[in-house]
Motif scaffolding. Structure first.
Motif, PDB file in Angstrom:
ATOM      1  N   GLY A   1       0.691  -1.207   0.022  1.00 57.36           N
ATOM      2  CA  GLY A   1       0.125   0.294  -0.028  1.00 57.36           C
ATOM      3  C   GLY A   1       0.975   1.303  -0.074  1.00 57.36           C
ATOM      4  N   ALA A   2       2.114   1.151   0.057  1.00 62.54           N
ATOM      5  CA  ALA A   2       2.875   2.302   0.011  1.00 62.54           C
ATOM      6  C   ALA A   2       3.080   3.246  -1.164  1.00 62.54           C
ATOM      7  CB  ALA A   2       4.215   2.036   0.501  1.00 62.54           C
ATOM      8  N   ARG A   3       3.023   4.654  -1.268  1.00 60.83           N
ATOM      9  CA  ARG A   3       2.850   5.211  -2.436  1.00 60.83           C
ATOM     10  C   ARG A   3       4.443   5.520  -2.865  1.00 60.83           C
ATOM     11  NH1 ARG A   3      -0.104  10.302  -0.540  1.00 60.83           N
ATOM     12  NH2 ARG A   3       1.143   9.810   1.295  1.00 60.83           N
ATOM     13  N   LEU A   4       4.513   4.784  -4.004  1.00 61.07           N
ATOM     14  CA  LEU A   4       6.184   4.901  -4.214  1.00 61.07           C
ATOM     15  C   LEU A   4       6.589   6.110  -5.038  1.00 61.07           C
ATOM     16  CD1 LEU A   4       6.461   0.795  -5.025  1.00 61.07           C
ATOM     17  CD2 LEU A   4       7.110   2.259  -2.872  1.00 61.07           C
ATOM     18  N   LEU A   5       7.770   6.399  -4.997  1.00 60.32           N
ATOM     19  CA  LEU A   5       8.274   7.694  -5.704  1.00 60.32           C
ATOM     20  C   LEU A   5       9.713   7.059  -6.206  1.00 60.32           C
ATOM     21  CD1 LEU A   5       8.290  10.117  -6.977  1.00 60.32           C
ATOM     22  CD2 LEU A   5       9.356  11.328  -5.083  1.00 60.32           C
ATOM     23  N   PHE A   6      10.059   7.088  -7.493  1.00 61.15           N
ATOM     24  CA  PHE A   6      11.375   6.434  -8.158  1.00 61.15           C
ATOM     25  C   PHE A   6      12.271   7.653  -8.401  1.00 61.15           C
ATOM     26  CE2 PHE A   6       8.299   3.030  -8.188  1.00 61.15           C
ATOM     27  CZ  PHE A   6       8.836   1.756  -7.977  1.00 61.15           C
ATOM     28  N   THR A   7      13.582   7.443  -8.243  1.00 56.93           N
ATOM     29  CA  THR A   7      14.504   8.413  -8.621  1.00 56.93           C
ATOM     30  C   THR A   7      15.665   7.801  -8.897  1.00 56.93           C
ATOM     31  OG1 THR A   7      15.127  10.639  -8.571  1.00 56.93           O
ATOM     32  CG2 THR A   7      15.512   9.202  -6.501  1.00 56.93           C
ATOM     33  N   GLY A   8      16.564   8.661  -9.829  1.00 58.40           N
ATOM     34  CA  GLY A   8      17.902   8.255 -10.163  1.00 58.40           C
ATOM     35  C   GLY A   8      18.424   9.454 -11.393  1.00 58.40           C
ATOM     36  N   CYS A   9      19.626   8.580 -12.081  1.00 58.21           N
ATOM     37  CA  CYS A   9      20.460   9.626 -13.018  1.00 58.21           C
ATOM     38  C   CYS A   9      20.538   8.673 -14.184  1.00 58.21           C
ATOM     39  CB  CYS A   9      21.426  10.516 -12.476  1.00 58.21           C
ATOM     40  SG  CYS A   9      21.059  11.705 -11.227  1.00 58.21           S
TER      41      CYS A   9
ATOM     42  N   PRO B   1      11.614  18.820  -3.446  1.00 57.28           N
ATOM     43  CA  PRO B   1      11.308  17.233  -2.769  1.00 57.28           C
ATOM     44  C   PRO B   1       9.979  17.045  -1.915  1.00 57.28           C
ATOM     45  CG  PRO B   1      12.446  19.213  -1.578  1.00 57.28           C
ATOM     46  CD  PRO B   1      12.162  19.641  -2.877  1.00 57.28           C
ATOM     47  N   ASP B   2       9.073  18.236  -2.020  1.00 54.77           N
ATOM     48  CA  ASP B   2       7.870  17.725  -1.419  1.00 54.77           C
ATOM     49  C   ASP B   2       6.876  17.172  -2.248  1.00 54.77           C
ATOM     50  OD1 ASP B   2       5.626  17.661   0.409  1.00 54.77           O
ATOM     51  OD2 ASP B   2       5.097  19.893   0.050  1.00 54.77           O
ATOM     52  N   ARG B   3       6.962  15.888  -2.228  1.00 49.36           N
ATOM     53  CA  ARG B   3       5.960  15.018  -3.218  1.00 49.36           C
ATOM     54  C   ARG B   3       5.306  14.388  -2.436  1.00 49.36           C
ATOM     55  NH1 ARG B   3       7.941  15.896  -8.825  1.00 49.36           N
ATOM     56  NH2 ARG B   3       9.671  17.297  -8.412  1.00 49.36           N
ATOM     57  N   ASP B   4       4.136  13.604  -3.091  1.00 49.88           N
ATOM     58  CA  ASP B   4       2.984  13.170  -2.546  1.00 49.88           C
ATOM     59  C   ASP B   4       3.228  11.551  -2.681  1.00 49.88           C
ATOM     60  OD1 ASP B   4       0.513  12.491  -1.553  1.00 49.88           O
ATOM     61  OD2 ASP B   4      -0.647  12.502  -3.313  1.00 49.88           O
ATOM     62  N   ALA B   5       4.019  11.139  -1.514  1.00 49.19           N
ATOM     63  CA  ALA B   5       4.648   9.639  -1.964  1.00 49.19           C
ATOM     64  C   ALA B   5       4.966   9.222  -0.331  1.00 49.19           C
ATOM     65  CB  ALA B   5       5.845   9.392  -2.603  1.00 49.19           C
ATOM     66  N   ASP B   6       4.992   7.962  -0.194  1.00 50.27           N
ATOM     67  CA  ASP B   6       5.238   7.235   1.276  1.00 50.27           C
ATOM     68  C   ASP B   6       6.933   6.896   1.170  1.00 50.27           C
ATOM     69  OD1 ASP B   6       2.398   7.909   2.118  1.00 50.27           O
ATOM     70  OD2 ASP B   6       2.132   5.949   1.220  1.00 50.27           O
ATOM     71  N   LEU B   7       7.308   6.594   0.355  1.00 49.83           N
ATOM     72  CA  LEU B   7       8.606   5.624   0.184  1.00 49.83           C
ATOM     73  C   LEU B   7       9.438   6.201  -1.135  1.00 49.83           C
ATOM     74  CD1 LEU B   7      10.453   3.533   1.354  1.00 49.83           C
ATOM     75  CD2 LEU B   7       9.427   2.084  -0.100  1.00 49.83           C
ATOM     76  N   LEU B   8      10.628   6.793  -1.080  1.00 53.66           N
ATOM     77  CA  LEU B   8      11.451   7.127  -2.021  1.00 53.66           C
ATOM     78  C   LEU B   8      12.500   5.924  -2.429  1.00 53.66           C
ATOM     79  CD1 LEU B   8      12.863   9.433  -4.104  1.00 53.66           C
ATOM     80  CD2 LEU B   8      14.413   9.936  -2.202  1.00 53.66           C
ATOM     81  N   VAL B   9      12.322   5.475  -3.648  1.00 52.69           N
ATOM     82  CA  VAL B   9      13.324   4.406  -4.035  1.00 52.69           C
ATOM     83  C   VAL B   9      14.178   5.135  -4.865  1.00 52.69           C
ATOM     84  CG1 VAL B   9      13.135   2.127  -5.185  1.00 52.69           C
ATOM     85  CG2 VAL B   9      11.028   2.891  -4.115  1.00 52.69           C
ATOM     86  N   LEU B  10      15.444   4.839  -4.438  1.00 56.94           N
ATOM     87  CA  LEU B  10      16.647   5.477  -5.314  1.00 56.94           C
ATOM     88  C   LEU B  10      17.256   4.312  -6.078  1.00 56.94           C
ATOM     89  CD1 LEU B  10      17.282   6.915  -1.874  1.00 56.94           C
ATOM     90  CD2 LEU B  10      17.745   8.611  -3.692  1.00 56.94           C
ATOM     91  N   VAL B  11      17.825   4.605  -7.215  1.00 55.60           N
ATOM     92  CA  VAL B  11      18.378   3.598  -7.967  1.00 55.60           C
ATOM     93  C   VAL B  11      19.949   4.246  -8.402  1.00 55.60           C
ATOM     94  CG1 VAL B  11      18.574   2.057 -10.164  1.00 55.60           C
ATOM     95  CG2 VAL B  11      16.441   2.879  -9.023  1.00 55.60           C
ATOM     96  N   SER B  12      21.034   3.612  -8.150  1.00 56.85           N
ATOM     97  CA  SER B  12      22.180   4.028  -8.351  1.00 56.85           C
ATOM     98  C   SER B  12      23.383   2.982  -8.490  1.00 56.85           C
ATOM     99  CB  SER B  12      22.602   4.986  -7.448  1.00 56.85           C
ATOM    100  OG  SER B  12      23.930   5.577  -7.530  1.00 56.85           O
ATOM    101  N   HIS B  13      24.083   3.000  -9.481  1.00 58.51           N
ATOM    102  CA  HIS B  13      24.929   1.776  -9.864  1.00 58.51           C
ATOM    103  C   HIS B  13      25.816   1.505  -8.995  1.00 58.51           C
ATOM    104  CE1 HIS B  13      27.385  -0.650 -12.339  1.00 58.51           C
ATOM    105  NE2 HIS B  13      28.350  -0.118 -12.487  1.00 58.51           N
ATOM    106  N   GLU B  14      26.416   2.369  -8.265  1.00 60.21           N
ATOM    107  CA  GLU B  14      27.525   2.091  -7.160  1.00 60.21           C
ATOM    108  C   GLU B  14      27.037   2.628  -5.790  1.00 60.21           C
ATOM    109  OE1 GLU B  14      31.676   1.970  -7.928  1.00 60.21           O
ATOM    110  OE2 GLU B  14      31.326   2.485  -9.975  1.00 60.21           O
ATOM    111  N   GLY B  15      25.726   3.420  -5.732  1.00 59.93           N
ATOM    112  CA  GLY B  15      25.465   4.027  -4.644  1.00 59.93           C
ATOM    113  C   GLY B  15      26.143   5.250  -4.373  1.00 59.93           C
ATOM    114  N   GLU B  16      26.737   6.077  -5.291  1.00 62.48           N
ATOM    115  CA  GLU B  16      27.663   7.195  -5.025  1.00 62.48           C
ATOM    116  C   GLU B  16      27.105   8.359  -5.943  1.00 62.48           C
ATOM    117  OE1 GLU B  16      31.565   6.093  -5.429  1.00 62.48           O
ATOM    118  OE2 GLU B  16      31.604   4.454  -4.008  1.00 62.48           O
ATOM    119  N   THR B  17      26.226   8.292  -6.686  1.00 62.57           N
ATOM    120  CA  THR B  17      25.691   9.328  -7.725  1.00 62.57           C
ATOM    121  C   THR B  17      25.521  10.724  -7.022  1.00 62.57           C
ATOM    122  OG1 THR B  17      24.824   7.700  -8.936  1.00 62.57           O
ATOM    123  CG2 THR B  17      24.506   9.879  -9.720  1.00 62.57           C
ATOM    124  N   PRO B  18      26.230  11.701  -7.393  1.00 57.60           N
ATOM    125  CA  PRO B  18      26.105  12.930  -6.488  1.00 57.60           C
ATOM    126  C   PRO B  18      24.687  13.412  -6.718  1.00 57.60           C
ATOM    127  CG  PRO B  18      28.125  12.983  -7.919  1.00 57.60           C
ATOM    128  CD  PRO B  18      27.425  11.901  -8.351  1.00 57.60           C
TER     129      PRO B  18
END
Length: 298
Positions: free
Chosen positions: A29-37, A65-82
């Protein structure tokens, strides 16, 4: 051999996909927001159709950054993308990370870290890390991905479409296929150094055709239902312009991108170009990348 590291990663995809973790799910039931570069953002976009959530580029999330979502899902190849790190810091709620590395600055900010690859991909023209991230997101959404390794194996053995001397390419898709169109174009640009553009199928048919002619090689991702009907119409319109246009059947974002990964390497080979370092072994492109990252280092 041109693209040795990229070729190796492409070929490794069935094995890597078989190792994608399947033990976690997003909170029900979480409202998801996905992000990455870049490639990671394209992977993030694939989660939207099935989840009913939203995807936004990392810079756009930093800007608002104020978005209508419950959980932010970040995608990053090495977890360091600035910029993805900056987006994580700007977000005030829970964060999950899909990555190839268990630790790092983004991981430190996250409640859950999903490591989706068995190692960090060596080629900078990311292929296996993309498909594994897409598969990991699918698993987190409750999808059965057990069939994907075999399907990718089939895609690796399939015929490649013919490409002439064109330096202009076009890829279009709608719905779930739109993310694939964007990732396909990125592979062609960074791997084969050709001018390529991605479009939503219907948008292509509204004005963009004015700059398309027989000098463009086009690929239209078929999709399903109404999207498939408009894809067929797009191919017909492109052929009227003398454009070499291919209607590409679609199954799943993980499977559909393989053709374009292979095509980018094939074009690079034929034209004497090296995809592994996405042209940053050339001082001009290295300087451009350094200039773009100067702000992040400040």
């Amino acid at each position: 051999m041109h693209g040795e590291q990229t070729r190796r990663a492409i070929a490794a995809q069935p094995d890597w996909l078989a190792q994608v973790p399947t033990d976690r799910r997003f909170p029900e039931g979480a409202r998801l927001l996905f992000t990455g570069c870049g490639t990671s953002f394209h992977a993030a976009q694939t989660g939207v159709t099935e989840s009913g959530g939203a995807a936004v580029g990392a810079l756009e999330l930093v800007l608002r950054p104020d978005r209508d979502a419950d959980l932010l899902v970040l995608v990053s190849h090495e977890g360091e993308t600035p910029l993805t790190l900056e987006a994580a810091r700007a977000w005030s709620g829970p964060r999950w990370l899909v990555t190839g590395k268990a630790d790092g600055p983004i991981a430190e900010l996250c409640d859950e870290v999903v490591v989706c690859t068995p190692e960090i991909e060596a080629s900078w023209c990311h292929t296996a890390s993309y498909t594994c991230a897409v598969a990991a997101i699918a698993v987190l959404l409750g999808e059965d991905v057990s069939w994907l390794p075999a399907a990718v194996e089939e895609a690796l053995a399939g015929d490649l479409p013919l490409v002439g001397a064109q330096e202009r390419f076009l890829v279009a898709g709608a719905g779930r296929e739109l993310a694939t169109a964007h990732e396909a174009v990125l592979k062609l640009r960074e791997g084969a150094w050709v001018a390529a553009e991605a479009y939503e199928t219907e948008q292509l048919l509204h004005g963009y055709l004015a700059a398309v002619d027989e000098s463009v090689r086009a690929f239209i991702l078929e999709g399903e239902g109404r999207a498939a009907e408009r894809a067929a119409a797009a191919v017909g319109a492109l052929r009227e312009l003398g454009c070499d246009a291919t209607l590409v059947p679609t199954r799943h974002p993980v499977v559909d991108i393989v053709l374009f990964q292979r095509l980018a390497v094939r074009i690079a080979e034929l034209r004497g170009r090296e995809p592994d370092r996405i042209r940053r072994d050339d001082p001009r492109w290295a300087a451009a990348a350094a200039a773009a990252e100067a702000d992040n280092a400040a």
